[in-house]
Write a protein that holds these residues in place. Structure first.
Motif, PDB file in Angstrom:
ATOM      1  N   TRP A 117       0.831  -1.200   0.000  1.00 11.36           N
ATOM      2  CA  TRP A 117       0.000   0.000   0.000  1.00 11.36           C
ATOM      3  C   TRP A 117       0.872   1.259   0.000  1.00 11.36           C
ATOM      4  O   TRP A 117       0.692   2.165  -0.825  1.00 11.36           O
ATOM      5  CB  TRP A 117      -0.904  -0.055   1.239  1.00 11.36           C
ATOM      6  CG  TRP A 117      -1.937   1.011   1.356  1.00 11.36           C
ATOM      7  CD1 TRP A 117      -2.793   1.432   0.390  1.00 11.36           C
ATOM      8  CD2 TRP A 117      -2.242   1.778   2.525  1.00 11.36           C
ATOM      9  NE1 TRP A 117      -3.619   2.410   0.893  1.00 11.36           N
ATOM     10  CE2 TRP A 117      -3.306   2.629   2.190  1.00 11.36           C
ATOM     11  CE3 TRP A 117      -1.734   1.808   3.830  1.00 11.36           C
ATOM     12  CZ2 TRP A 117      -3.855   3.525   3.113  1.00 11.36           C
ATOM     13  CZ3 TRP A 117      -2.293   2.680   4.741  1.00 11.36           C
ATOM     14  CH2 TRP A 117      -3.325   3.525   4.379  1.00 11.36           C
ATOM     15  N   ALA A 129      -3.599  -0.356  -6.420  1.00 10.52           N
ATOM     16  CA  ALA A 129      -3.565  -1.034  -5.124  1.00 10.52           C
ATOM     17  C   ALA A 129      -4.907  -0.894  -4.416  1.00 10.52           C
ATOM     18  O   ALA A 129      -5.429  -1.853  -3.840  1.00 10.52           O
ATOM     19  CB  ALA A 129      -2.446  -0.460  -4.253  1.00 10.52           C
ATOM     20  N   HIS A 130      -5.483   0.305  -4.500  1.00 11.04           N
ATOM     21  CA  HIS A 130      -6.762   0.535  -3.826  1.00 11.04           C
ATOM     22  C   HIS A 130      -7.886  -0.272  -4.458  1.00 11.04           C
ATOM     23  O   HIS A 130      -8.742  -0.815  -3.763  1.00 11.04           O
ATOM     24  CB  HIS A 130      -7.117   2.023  -3.839  1.00 11.04           C
ATOM     25  CG  HIS A 130      -8.373   2.318  -3.066  1.00 11.04           C
ATOM     26  ND1 HIS A 130      -9.605   2.368  -3.671  1.00 11.04           N
ATOM     27  CD2 HIS A 130      -8.577   2.504  -1.746  1.00 11.04           C
ATOM     28  CE1 HIS A 130     -10.525   2.597  -2.747  1.00 11.04           C
ATOM     29  NE2 HIS A 130      -9.931   2.681  -1.573  1.00 11.04           N
ATOM     30  N   MET A 182      -7.630  -3.784  -3.173  1.00  8.66           N
ATOM     31  CA  MET A 182      -8.087  -3.868  -1.779  1.00  8.66           C
ATOM     32  C   MET A 182      -9.603  -3.726  -1.675  1.00  8.66           C
ATOM     33  O   MET A 182     -10.234  -4.335  -0.807  1.00  8.66           O
ATOM     34  CB  MET A 182      -7.444  -2.765  -0.934  1.00  8.66           C
ATOM     35  CG  MET A 182      -5.947  -2.865  -0.856  1.00  8.66           C
ATOM     36  SD  MET A 182      -5.398  -4.269   0.085  1.00  8.66           S
ATOM     37  CE  MET A 182      -3.774  -3.704   0.517  1.00  8.66           C
TER      38      MET A 182
END
Lengths: 131, 131
Positions: free
Chosen positions: B44, B58-59, B62
């Protein structure tokens, strides 16, 4: 009974240096020390992440740009990674038998967590001090 | 050192499962989950340091179903390991070591970990306005 806090052993047993643990009691102490530090750090971290769930890059940059946030985040990373690799070390020592396999596992573990920890701290510094 | 003919202690599955042994195993298991989950923190932070596109990627991972499943597991592991870790720290200073207290604090820790997990996820969904 007065004991050396960093070693949790009686002075006599420390001087004799006997027992399979050798310096193991100091690792035990550091694991507890990092555990105590992680309690408030994680309460802060969970509360902070809750305010950042939208995933907006700019608001996230603003959050990490605040001095207190980057300071606590770096502390969290250093203490967490140290605690994590100590915990995994105990598990490796318990379940990996044979000196070669045990030693090489520990080397990989320590270096991997050092690498990721330094990478994380460097990322926080880059984000907070501006790129 | 010869270890061939030593008597072995009975293996884990011989013993009747108790709340004490179950939580002890779960403490170690959640510790491993968290040590691996800590690497997500590195992912992150480094992707955030890399730039907005990497951070968005990355978000998105997630926030996806797999990412959320992983985060749910990591968050439960965190709250369990945190609460049970505090229980361990009390034992270390000699508190609550009677069998009745050990069992009681065990159920308390399990309840607290579940409540915190559900509470934090509810708060996250409410704050993100997705409920």
């Amino acid at each position: 009974m007065l004991r050396d806090k960093a070693h949790m052993r009686t002075p006599l047993s420390h001087v004799r240096g006997l027992g399979s643990a050798k310096e193991g009691t100091s690792l035990w102490w550091v694991q507890r020390l990092t555990a105590v530090a992680l309690v408030p750090l994680f309460l802060w971290f969970v509360a902070s992440v809750l305010t950042l769930t939208t995933g907006d890059y700019e608001s996230w940059r603003a959050w990490i740009g605040e001095f207190g946030n980057s300071l606590l985040l770096i502390l969290l990373i250093v203490v967490l990674y140290h605690h994590a690799q100590l915990g995994l070390q105990v598990i490796i020592e318990d379940y990996v038998h044979g000196e070669a396999a045990k030693t090489s596992s520990l080397i990989v573990l320590k270096l991997a967590y050092l690498f990721c920890g330094v990478g994380s701290v460097l990322s926080v510094l880059k984000l907070s001090l501006g790129s | 050192m010869s270890t061939g003919n030593r008597p072995l202690s009975p293996h884990l599955q011989i013993y009747k499962p108790e709340v004490t042994s179950a939580l002890s195993i779960l403490h170690r298991l959640t510790g491993v989950v968290l040590a691996l989950g800590a690497l997500l923190l590195t992912y992150w932070l480094t992707s955030a340091a890399y730039g907005p596109e990497a951070f968005a990627k990355a978000h998105d991972f997630m926030a996806g179903w797999l990412g959320r499943l992983i985060l749910f597991g990591v968050s439960f592991s965190l709250f369990f390991h945190l609460c049970n870790g505090v229980r361990h720290l009390f034992w270390d200073i000699g508190w609550g070591l009677e069998l009745r207290q050990v069992k009681g604090s065990g159920y308390l820790v399990a309840l607290a970990a579940l409540s915190l997990t559900v509470g934090v996820w509810s708060a996250a969904y409410m704050l993100a306005g997705r409920m």
